[in-house]
Design an enzyme around this catalytic site. Structure first.
Site, PDB file in Angstrom:
ATOM      1  N   CYS A   7      -1.543 -17.934   9.355  1.00  0.00           N
ATOM      2  CA  CYS A   7      -2.851 -18.489   9.038  1.00  0.00           C
ATOM      3  C   CYS A   7      -2.643 -19.847   8.375  1.00  0.00           C
ATOM      4  CB  CYS A   7      -3.603 -17.558   8.099  1.00  0.00           C
ATOM      5  SG  CYS A   7      -5.131 -18.269   7.461  1.00  0.00           S
ATOM      6  N   CYS A  73       1.530   8.129 -26.540  1.00  0.00           N
ATOM      7  CA  CYS A  73       0.372   7.332 -26.958  1.00  0.00           C
ATOM      8  C   CYS A  73      -0.284   6.676 -25.744  1.00  0.00           C
ATOM      9  CB  CYS A  73       0.796   6.270 -27.963  1.00  0.00           C
ATOM     10  SG  CYS A  73       1.719   4.896 -27.255  1.00  0.00           S
TER      11      CYS A  73
END
Length: 78
Positions: A7, A73
């Site tokens: 492209c 945690c």
């Protein structure tokens, strides 16, 4: 390769014959198509897994992949 196209805007390469992105260097169109189907099935399996765990799985703040919190945690690093 002969069927490799890029492209002009984003520079992503794809195959002119099968339109698979990115360009499948070293694979036939059929091999690339099968690889894409396998990857799609794996992604579907990941989505089902994430849905089955509900709130225990959240997207990583860095890469957005699903992460399962199973202990510790709430601090996450990618």
């Amino acid at each position: 390769g002969v069927n490799q196209v890029a492209c002009p805007m984003c520079k992503v390469t794809f195959c002119k014959s099968c339109h698979i992105t990115p360009w499948h260097e070293g694979r036939t169109c059929e091999e690339a198509r099968q690889h894409a189907l396998d990857a799609e099935k794996a992604q579907e399996g990941l989505v089902i897994w994430m849905q089955s765990l509900g709130a225990k799985v959240t997207p990583c703040p860095g890469c957005k992949e699903g992460v399962e919190k199973n202990e510790g945690c709430n601090h996450m690093t990618c």
